[in-house]
Design a protein around this motif. Structure first.
Motif, PDB file in Angstrom:
ATOM      1  N   THR A 170       0.845  -1.188   0.000  1.00  0.00           N
ATOM      2  CA  THR A 170       0.000   0.000   0.000  1.00  0.00           C
ATOM      3  C   THR A 170       0.879   1.236   0.000  1.00  0.00           C
ATOM      4  O   THR A 170       1.633   1.483   0.940  1.00  0.00           O
ATOM      5  N   VAL A 171       0.788   2.000  -1.069  1.00  0.00           N
ATOM      6  CA  VAL A 171       1.582   3.216  -1.186  1.00  0.00           C
ATOM      7  C   VAL A 171       0.724   4.455  -0.904  1.00  0.00           C
ATOM      8  O   VAL A 171       1.247   5.507  -0.561  1.00  0.00           O
ATOM      9  N   ILE A 172      -0.606   4.318  -1.038  1.00  0.00           N
ATOM     10  CA  ILE A 172      -1.528   5.419  -0.770  1.00  0.00           C
ATOM     11  C   ILE A 172      -2.842   4.851  -0.240  1.00  0.00           C
ATOM     12  O   ILE A 172      -3.278   3.782  -0.662  1.00  0.00           O
ATOM     13  N   SER A 173      -3.460   5.585   0.665  1.00  0.00           N
ATOM     14  CA  SER A 173      -4.766   5.192   1.216  1.00  0.00           C
ATOM     15  C   SER A 173      -5.827   6.190   0.747  1.00  0.00           C
ATOM     16  O   SER A 173      -5.498   7.274   0.255  1.00  0.00           O
ATOM     17  N   GLY A 174      -7.067   5.828   0.920  1.00  0.00           N
ATOM     18  CA  GLY A 174      -8.164   6.743   0.589  1.00  0.00           C
ATOM     19  C   GLY A 174      -8.094   8.018   1.407  1.00  0.00           C
ATOM     20  O   GLY A 174      -8.374   9.118   0.916  1.00  0.00           O
ATOM     21  N   THR A 175      -7.708   7.883   2.670  1.00  0.00           N
ATOM     22  CA  THR A 175      -7.553   9.055   3.536  1.00  0.00           C
ATOM     23  C   THR A 175      -6.470   9.977   2.998  1.00  0.00           C
ATOM     24  O   THR A 175      -6.644  11.202   2.959  1.00  0.00           O
ATOM     25  N   GLN A 176      -5.351   9.393   2.566  1.00  0.00           N
ATOM     26  CA  GLN A 176      -4.269  10.217   2.009  1.00  0.00           C
ATOM     27  C   GLN A 176      -4.692  10.878   0.702  1.00  0.00           C
ATOM     28  O   GLN A 176      -4.370  12.045   0.460  1.00  0.00           O
ATOM     29  N   GLY A 219      -7.042   1.728  -5.255  1.00  0.00           N
ATOM     30  CA  GLY A 219      -6.823   0.328  -5.595  1.00  0.00           C
ATOM     31  C   GLY A 219      -5.970   0.158  -6.840  1.00  0.00           C
ATOM     32  O   GLY A 219      -5.062  -0.675  -6.869  1.00  0.00           O
ATOM     33  N   GLN A 220      -6.238   0.976  -7.841  1.00  0.00           N
ATOM     34  CA  GLN A 220      -5.461   0.857  -9.072  1.00  0.00           C
ATOM     35  C   GLN A 220      -4.046   1.390  -8.895  1.00  0.00           C
ATOM     36  O   GLN A 220      -3.092   0.836  -9.442  1.00  0.00           O
ATOM     37  N   ILE A 221      -3.881   2.456  -8.126  1.00  0.00           N
ATOM     38  CA  ILE A 221      -2.524   2.971  -7.866  1.00  0.00           C
ATOM     39  C   ILE A 221      -1.717   1.922  -7.109  1.00  0.00           C
ATOM     40  O   ILE A 221      -0.589   1.613  -7.479  1.00  0.00           O
ATOM     41  N   ASN A 222      -2.286   1.384  -6.046  1.00  0.00           N
ATOM     42  CA  ASN A 222      -1.575   0.392  -5.247  1.00  0.00           C
ATOM     43  C   ASN A 222      -1.305  -0.899  -6.023  1.00  0.00           C
ATOM     44  O   ASN A 222      -0.367  -1.624  -5.705  1.00  0.00           O
ATOM     45  N   GLY A 223      -2.094  -1.145  -7.051  1.00  0.00           N
ATOM     46  CA  GLY A 223      -1.884  -2.331  -7.866  1.00  0.00           C
ATOM     47  C   GLY A 223      -0.779  -2.177  -8.903  1.00  0.00           C
ATOM     48  O   GLY A 223      -0.312  -3.160  -9.467  1.00  0.00           O
ATOM     49  N   MET A 224      -0.354  -0.947  -9.161  1.00  0.00           N
ATOM     50  CA  MET A 224       0.646  -0.741 -10.215  1.00  0.00           C
ATOM     51  C   MET A 224       1.892  -0.002  -9.772  1.00  0.00           C
ATOM     52  O   MET A 224       2.903  -0.046 -10.453  1.00  0.00           O
ATOM     53  N   ILE A 225       1.840   0.696  -8.636  1.00  0.00           N
ATOM     54  CA  ILE A 225       2.968   1.522  -8.203  1.00  0.00           C
ATOM     55  C   ILE A 225       3.380   1.121  -6.794  1.00  0.00           C
ATOM     56  O   ILE A 225       2.532   0.961  -5.910  1.00  0.00           O
ATOM     57  N   THR A 226       4.685   0.991  -6.575  1.00  0.00           N
ATOM     58  CA  THR A 226       5.193   0.637  -5.254  1.00  0.00           C
ATOM     59  C   THR A 226       6.057   1.732  -4.648  1.00  0.00           C
ATOM     60  O   THR A 226       6.483   1.617  -3.509  1.00  0.00           O
ATOM     61  N   SER A 285       6.477   5.724  -3.481  1.00  0.00           N
ATOM     62  CA  SER A 285       5.646   6.867  -3.102  1.00  0.00           C
ATOM     63  C   SER A 285       5.896   8.089  -3.988  1.00  0.00           C
ATOM     64  O   SER A 285       4.975   8.868  -4.240  1.00  0.00           O
ATOM     65  N   ASN A 286       7.103   8.276  -4.489  1.00  0.00           N
ATOM     66  CA  ASN A 286       7.385   9.402  -5.375  1.00  0.00           C
ATOM     67  C   ASN A 286       6.629   9.254  -6.703  1.00  0.00           C
ATOM     68  O   ASN A 286       5.997  10.196  -7.176  1.00  0.00           O
ATOM     69  N   GLU A 287       6.683   8.061  -7.270  1.00  0.00           N
ATOM     70  CA  GLU A 287       5.952   7.816  -8.510  1.00  0.00           C
ATOM     71  C   GLU A 287       4.448   7.960  -8.277  1.00  0.00           C
ATOM     72  O   GLU A 287       3.730   8.533  -9.105  1.00  0.00           O
ATOM     73  N   ALA A 288       3.959   7.478  -7.140  1.00  0.00           N
ATOM     74  CA  ALA A 288       2.537   7.606  -6.812  1.00  0.00           C
ATOM     75  C   ALA A 288       2.139   9.072  -6.697  1.00  0.00           C
ATOM     76  O   ALA A 288       1.071   9.472  -7.165  1.00  0.00           O
ATOM     77  N   ALA A 289       2.994   9.895  -6.093  1.00  0.00           N
ATOM     78  CA  ALA A 289       2.701  11.326  -5.961  1.00  0.00           C
ATOM     79  C   ALA A 289       2.595  11.975  -7.337  1.00  0.00           C
ATOM     80  O   ALA A 289       1.715  12.815  -7.575  1.00  0.00           O
ATOM     81  N   MET A 290       3.471  11.579  -8.265  1.00  0.00           N
ATOM     82  CA  MET A 290       3.416  12.119  -9.624  1.00  0.00           C
ATOM     83  C   MET A 290       2.137  11.683 -10.328  1.00  0.00           C
ATOM     84  O   MET A 290       1.453  12.485 -10.964  1.00  0.00           O
ATOM     85  N   PHE A 291       1.806  10.405 -10.205  1.00  0.00           N
ATOM     86  CA  PHE A 291       0.596   9.867 -10.821  1.00  0.00           C
ATOM     87  C   PHE A 291      -0.639  10.602 -10.304  1.00  0.00           C
ATOM     88  O   PHE A 291      -1.489  11.038 -11.081  1.00  0.00           O
ATOM     89  N   VAL A 292      -0.732  10.772  -8.993  1.00  0.00           N
ATOM     90  CA  VAL A 292      -1.873  11.458  -8.380  1.00  0.00           C
ATOM     91  C   VAL A 292      -1.944  12.911  -8.836  1.00  0.00           C
ATOM     92  O   VAL A 292      -3.020  13.430  -9.130  1.00  0.00           O
ATOM     93  N   ALA A 293      -0.801  13.575  -8.916  1.00  0.00           N
ATOM     94  CA  ALA A 293      -0.785  14.976  -9.353  1.00  0.00           C
ATOM     95  C   ALA A 293      -1.373  15.109 -10.756  1.00  0.00           C
ATOM     96  O   ALA A 293      -2.162  16.019 -11.030  1.00  0.00           O
ATOM     97  N   HIS A 294      -0.998  14.193 -11.639  1.00  0.00           N
ATOM     98  CA  HIS A 294      -1.544  14.239 -13.000  1.00  0.00           C
ATOM     99  C   HIS A 294      -3.034  13.924 -13.009  1.00  0.00           C
ATOM    100  O   HIS A 294      -3.802  14.572 -13.727  1.00  0.00           O
ATOM    101  N   TYR A 344       1.928  17.935  -7.301  1.00  0.00           N
ATOM    102  CA  TYR A 344       2.900  16.887  -6.983  1.00  0.00           C
ATOM    103  C   TYR A 344       3.558  17.151  -5.634  1.00  0.00           C
ATOM    104  O   TYR A 344       3.682  16.234  -4.807  1.00  0.00           O
ATOM    105  N   LEU A 345       3.992  18.385  -5.389  1.00  0.00           N
ATOM    106  CA  LEU A 345       4.654  18.706  -4.120  1.00  0.00           C
ATOM    107  C   LEU A 345       3.740  18.435  -2.929  1.00  0.00           C
ATOM    108  O   LEU A 345       4.186  17.919  -1.905  1.00  0.00           O
ATOM    109  N   LYS A 346       2.467  18.761  -3.073  1.00  0.00           N
ATOM    110  CA  LYS A 346       1.506  18.505  -1.989  1.00  0.00           C
ATOM    111  C   LYS A 346       1.304  17.002  -1.800  1.00  0.00           C
ATOM    112  O   LYS A 346       1.264  16.508  -0.675  1.00  0.00           O
ATOM    113  N   ALA A 347       1.191  16.271  -2.907  1.00  0.00           N
ATOM    114  CA  ALA A 347       1.037  14.815  -2.821  1.00  0.00           C
ATOM    115  C   ALA A 347       2.283  14.179  -2.219  1.00  0.00           C
ATOM    116  O   ALA A 347       2.186  13.287  -1.363  1.00  0.00           O
ATOM    117  N   ALA A 348       3.452  14.660  -2.629  1.00  0.00           N
ATOM    118  CA  ALA A 348       4.714  14.121  -2.108  1.00  0.00           C
ATOM    119  C   ALA A 348       4.817  14.331  -0.606  1.00  0.00           C
ATOM    120  O   ALA A 348       5.279  13.443   0.122  1.00  0.00           O
TER     121      ALA A 348
END
Length: 161
Positions: A2-8, A31-38, A40-49, A146-150
């Motif tokens: 789990t790299v990100i939660s719903g709360t995050q 669910g899809q982020i946690n299924g493809m990204i491990t 946290s930096n990449e997850a922050a970028m994905f979420v920002a986009h 991205y900075l906020k997500a990071a």
């Protein structure tokens, strides 16, 4: 992993100036982020986009393509066929929305962004000449997200713009 939660996710949205999303949306996205990204930096970028492309998930039907605005007609057809195996736009099935960006992330962003040390490289991989440099207004906006997500995800080595 789990790299990100719903709360995050909702905390990131709030810090970016948007409202929290409903449980079904956060569950789909997380669910899809946690299924493809491990990472946290990449997850922050994905979420920002994701946040930029769909206005904090308020515009779920961004130009009828789900959470990401696809720029060219060929992109719609390729994404629809690869994901839904038909020529319809993916937004017709809400479960496919995040998968559109996931497809582009896997096929375009990862090969071009390398080690994810430059946020602009991820934007350029998604949009090419439309947002070509770190000084472009949309790229700067995406980078702020991205900075906020990071920060929420605890990224230590933040990427450059």
């Amino acid at each position: 992993m789990t790299v990100i939660s719903g709360t995050q996710l909702n905390e990131i949205l709030t810090k970016c100036g948007f409202g929290a999303v409903a449980l079904d949306v956060s569950s789909e996205v997380v669910g899809q982020i946690n299924g493809m990204i491990t990472d946290s930096n990449e997850a922050a970028m994905f979420v920002a986009h994701l946040i930029h492309e769909c206005g904090g998930f308020e515009c779920r039907e961004e130009t009828s393509s789900g959470h990401i605005q696809l720029t060219w007609d060929d992109d719609y057809l390729a994404a629809s066929y690869r994901i839904a195996r038909d020529d319809e736009r993916p937004v017709k099935d809400p479960n496919l929305c995040t998968r559109v960006l996931q497809l582009y992330w896997d096929t375009r962003v990862r090969p071009q962004a390398g080690s994810f040390t430059s946020f602009c490289a991820t934007t350029k991989a998604l949009h090419g000449a439309l947002e070509p440099s770190p000084n472009h207004s949309n790229t700067t906006k995406r980078y702020r997200y991205y900075l906020k997500a990071a920060a929420v995800l605890g990224v230590v080595n933040v990427a450059s713009e």
